[in-house]
Design an enzyme around this catalytic site. Sequence first.
Site, PDB file in Angstrom:
ATOM      1  N   ASP A  39       0.869  -0.915   0.241  1.00  0.00           N
ATOM      2  CA  ASP A  39       0.311  -0.049   0.205  1.00  0.00           C
ATOM      3  C   ASP A  39       1.132   0.980  -0.228  1.00  0.00           C
ATOM      4  OD1 ASP A  39      -2.573  -1.456  -0.246  1.00  0.00           O
ATOM      5  OD2 ASP A  39      -2.478  -1.259   2.116  1.00  0.00           O
ATOM      6  N   ARG A  66      -3.226  -5.146 -12.107  1.00  0.00           N
ATOM      7  CA  ARG A  66      -2.114  -6.638 -11.567  1.00  0.00           C
ATOM      8  C   ARG A  66      -1.975  -8.180 -11.744  1.00  0.00           C
ATOM      9  NH1 ARG A  66      -0.302  -9.352  -8.406  1.00  0.00           N
ATOM     10  NH2 ARG A  66      -1.322  -8.558  -6.438  1.00  0.00           N
TER      11      ARG A  66
END
Length: 312
Positions: free
Chosen positions: A86, A133
């Site tokens: 993150d 992704r």
Amino acid sequence: MRTIIVGSRQSALAMTQTGQTIDRMKEACAAAGLDYRFEVKPIVTRGDRILDVTLSKVGGKGLFVKEIEQALLEGEIDCAIHSMKDMPFDLPEGLTIGAVPKREDPRDVLISLHSYTLRNLPQGAKVGTSSLRRGAQLKAKRPDLRIESLRGNIDTRLKKLETEGFDAILLAAAGMRRMGWGDRITAFIEPEDCLPAVGQGALAIECRENDSEVMAMLALLNDPKTERAVRAERRFLGLLNGGCQVPIGAYAEAESGEEQSTVRLTAMVASPDGATVLRTEAAGTDPLEVGSRAARELLARGAGRILDEARE
């Protein structure tokens, strides 16, 4: 006795991994003869409030850390425990990553009600993920799959698997293991099939650069081997200026925590539709140089154009 105020997102996973990390802090402090109390301050981030839009459309990684970093800068908390994946590459002035504890399993996992694996999912199966992704690499392997957005905390996503007609969902192994839900994993997805996010499985403990007492305490928890690997991955991410808006993956392993040990990095940039997947490998003793070399290689092969188009 100083009380260390620890900031954390208030999701079940964040609070669980914060509690587990504080337990390790207490053990390390006791072994070093240090006497601290620890108190957790839950903080709601913008990423926790926006659950109906994919991360790539609302600003990406910083959504899960900005409010926590502000609390650090204002002295409301003394350190913060984040999922490394993150963390944006650039940290606010005055803040630093004081420790990178030993990494959990970095792989992605597939969770299904029917014991499917990536290879035997039915033709046209509906697969849930909030990650560009994961979606891009999955489409490259299985163009027939229907990839649909899946936001929410880890427990919310597991419920949606049962209620919203998904054949499977993709999550991080680390989160499932930390929650004690490893038995719900149907299949592990190896990095050869789906490179993890930069820093996946690792934690970052962030603090103020000028708080030497907390810096010294956090150093007890740092795992040099994990830190070296993550440094290579984050250098790659930083040079590509990547975030949640673009499909980027990277995974590095360090032979040891020694400064002269070899770090091996595999890195990837993909188009969101999975039609183009650029991968490269790099190795060396300097993690920053390894990450830089991988970034230069993929930029030379057209990664910049792919990233620009993905951002648009």
